[in-house]
Enzyme design. Structure first.
Site, PDB file in Angstrom:
ATOM      1  N   LEU A 117       0.866  -1.172   0.000  1.00  7.50           N
ATOM      2  CA  LEU A 117       0.000   0.000   0.000  1.00  7.50           C
ATOM      3  C   LEU A 117       0.904   1.223   0.000  1.00  7.50           C
ATOM      4  O   LEU A 117       1.984   1.206   0.606  1.00  7.50           O
ATOM      5  CB  LEU A 117      -0.897   0.026   1.246  1.00  7.50           C
ATOM      6  CG  LEU A 117      -1.911  -1.105   1.410  1.00  7.50           C
ATOM      7  CD1 LEU A 117      -2.675  -0.935   2.724  1.00  7.50           C
ATOM      8  CD2 LEU A 117      -2.881  -1.156   0.242  1.00  7.50           C
ATOM      9  N   ASP A 118       0.476   2.296  -0.666  1.00  9.42           N
ATOM     10  CA  ASP A 118       1.243   3.535  -0.618  1.00  9.42           C
ATOM     11  C   ASP A 118       1.387   4.000   0.822  1.00  9.42           C
ATOM     12  O   ASP A 118       0.561   3.678   1.690  1.00  9.42           O
ATOM     13  CB  ASP A 118       0.536   4.631  -1.419  1.00  9.42           C
ATOM     14  CG  ASP A 118       0.489   4.323  -2.908  1.00  9.42           C
ATOM     15  OD1 ASP A 118       1.293   3.491  -3.376  1.00  9.42           O
ATOM     16  OD2 ASP A 118      -0.363   4.921  -3.600  1.00  9.42           O
ATOM     17  N   LYS A 119       2.404   4.795   1.065  1.00  3.91           N
ATOM     18  CA  LYS A 119       2.665   5.304   2.413  1.00  3.91           C
ATOM     19  C   LYS A 119       1.410   5.908   3.048  1.00  3.91           C
ATOM     20  O   LYS A 119       1.092   5.622   4.205  1.00  3.91           O
ATOM     21  CB  LYS A 119       3.778   6.360   2.354  1.00  3.91           C
ATOM     22  CG  LYS A 119       4.022   7.072   3.682  1.00  3.91           C
ATOM     23  CD  LYS A 119       5.057   8.170   3.535  1.00  3.91           C
ATOM     24  CE  LYS A 119       5.226   8.940   4.844  1.00  3.91           C
ATOM     25  NZ  LYS A 119       6.221  10.048   4.708  1.00  3.91           N
ATOM     26  N   THR A 176      -1.761   5.506   2.200  1.00  2.00           N
ATOM     27  CA  THR A 176      -2.984   4.715   2.086  1.00  2.00           C
ATOM     28  C   THR A 176      -3.067   3.791   3.294  1.00  2.00           C
ATOM     29  O   THR A 176      -2.079   3.164   3.666  1.00  2.00           O
ATOM     30  CB  THR A 176      -2.979   3.872   0.786  1.00  2.00           C
ATOM     31  OG1 THR A 176      -2.943   4.752  -0.334  1.00  2.00           O
ATOM     32  CG2 THR A 176      -4.214   2.993   0.705  1.00  2.00           C
ATOM     33  N   ARG A 184      -5.438   5.819  -7.740  1.00  2.00           N
ATOM     34  CA  ARG A 184      -5.222   7.266  -7.778  1.00  2.00           C
ATOM     35  C   ARG A 184      -5.130   7.761  -9.225  1.00  2.00           C
ATOM     36  O   ARG A 184      -5.706   8.792  -9.584  1.00  2.00           O
ATOM     37  CB  ARG A 184      -3.964   7.616  -6.990  1.00  2.00           C
ATOM     38  CG  ARG A 184      -4.039   7.228  -5.518  1.00  2.00           C
ATOM     39  CD  ARG A 184      -2.676   7.229  -4.851  1.00  2.00           C
ATOM     40  NE  ARG A 184      -2.065   8.543  -4.845  1.00  2.00           N
ATOM     41  CZ  ARG A 184      -0.809   8.762  -4.458  1.00  2.00           C
ATOM     42  NH1 ARG A 184      -0.036   7.748  -4.078  1.00  2.00           N
ATOM     43  NH2 ARG A 184      -0.318   9.989  -4.467  1.00  2.00           N
TER      44      ARG A 184
END
Length: 332
Positions: free
Chosen positions: A154-156, A158, A259
């Protein structure tokens, strides 16, 4: 559990300049692979590009003989010896105590709830304090699994659910399930502008590096640019003149996929300044939460179906925008 002083000593030792000869036998799962790819799996704390450099400069032995071609095929049972030297990436693979919310675990895997703000894997600019460091401290078995068992990211900024393998067998099986699109990953997102498209909407738009801003991803034309196919199903949950709440189901797992697809549709996520969104008092990061994770346990065959409640910042943003959330469609 280690106390702070012993952990600090371990970190200090990891930072000392070192040279180490690492030896391993090729497992059946890597039979027929290129030498550099096999080493990247067997020595996960070093990048593949760095391992390629070591091979080319003669630091790798295959069955006792020097090998300098990264494309050399390895066979089951072959012994590989490689001389390793410390790099920032390898030094990052040290345990660090941190709170990790575990929502499911057994002898084979864990499902964790990652908070926003936590980087998943060490990378330039974030060599420490990552989820990987926390997993190494949480579970001694994590040292024996590539990337401490992390099979997707997961993105930082998210939040939400991630599955982490505790054994190599489980990791290989989970990677295959994800590649075969057998793991259901669904997200909740708050986006700008009222929704005007159909619902559900299947978005099939390839994603690659943005040719104009190399730190971003973008929808690309594969006839002219490099990229990979990407597919997301979007379900509308609520909307008004301010914005919309949607559920996004991933069918592929490209970098920043939701995104990018939402921004491509003209609905950048609230708080996602990288892709055109605006922050608010309630939402200082992208409004994206991995709320639903479902898959068949690769070892036991049990159906794993888990959800994670919306974090407080997204709840506050929904309230401020007059949007409601009643957990409508899972589908897709």
């Amino acid at each position: 559990m280690e106390d702070a002083s012993s952990l600090a000593e371990e970190v200090d030792r990891a930072l000392e300049p070192t040279e180490e000869v690492r030896s391993a036998e090729v497992p059946m799962t890597l039979h027929g692979q290129r030498l550099d790819r096999a080493l990247a799996q067997m020595v996960p704390e070093f990048s593949r590009s760095y391992l390629q450099q070591l091979i080319e400069q003669g630091d790798a032995l295959l069955e006792g003989q020097p090998v300098t071609k990264v494309s050399t095929k390895v066979r089951f049972g072959h012994r590989i010896d490689i001389t390793l030297r410390a790099t920032p990436q390898s030094q990052a693979f040290v345990p660090e105590e941190m709170p990790i919310e575990v929502v499911y675990e057994d002898a084979h895997l864990r499902v964790i709830h990652k908070p926003a703000g936590l980087v998943v894997h060490p990378a330039p600019g974030n060599w420490r304090g990552t989820l990987l460091n926390g997993l190494l401290a949480l579970d001694p078995l994590a040292r024996d699994v590539p990337r401490a068992g992390i099979v997707h990211r997961l993105d930082k900024d998210t939040s939400g659910l991630m599955v982490v393998a505790r054994t190599r067998q489980t990791m290989d099986a989970l990677v295959q399930q994800i590649a075969a699109r057998e793991v259901r990953r669904q997200y909740l997102a708050i986006a700008h502008k009222p929704w005007t498209a159909a619902s559900p909407l299947l978005v099939e738009a390839p994603i690659g590096r943005d040719p104009h801003q190399r730190l971003r991803m973008a929808v690309v034309d594969l006839a002219y640019q490099s990229g990979k196919t990407a597919a997301t199903t979007i379900d509308l949950l609520d909307h008004n003149p301010a914005g919309c709440l949607v559920q996004c189901t991933l069918h592929t797992g490209r970098t920043h996929q939701i995104r990018v697809h939402m921004a491509h549709l003209g609905h950048p996520l609230l708080g996602d300044t990288v892709y055109g969104g605006s922050t608010t008092e309630e939402m200082a990061r992208q409004a994206l939460h991995a709320w639903h994770l479902a898959f068949v346990h690769p070892i036991t065959g049990q159906a794993i179906d888990l959800t994670a409640e919306l974090p407080s910042d997204m709840k506050n943003a929904l309230s401020a925008w007059g949007l409601s959330y009643n957990r409508a469609p899972q589908g897709a």
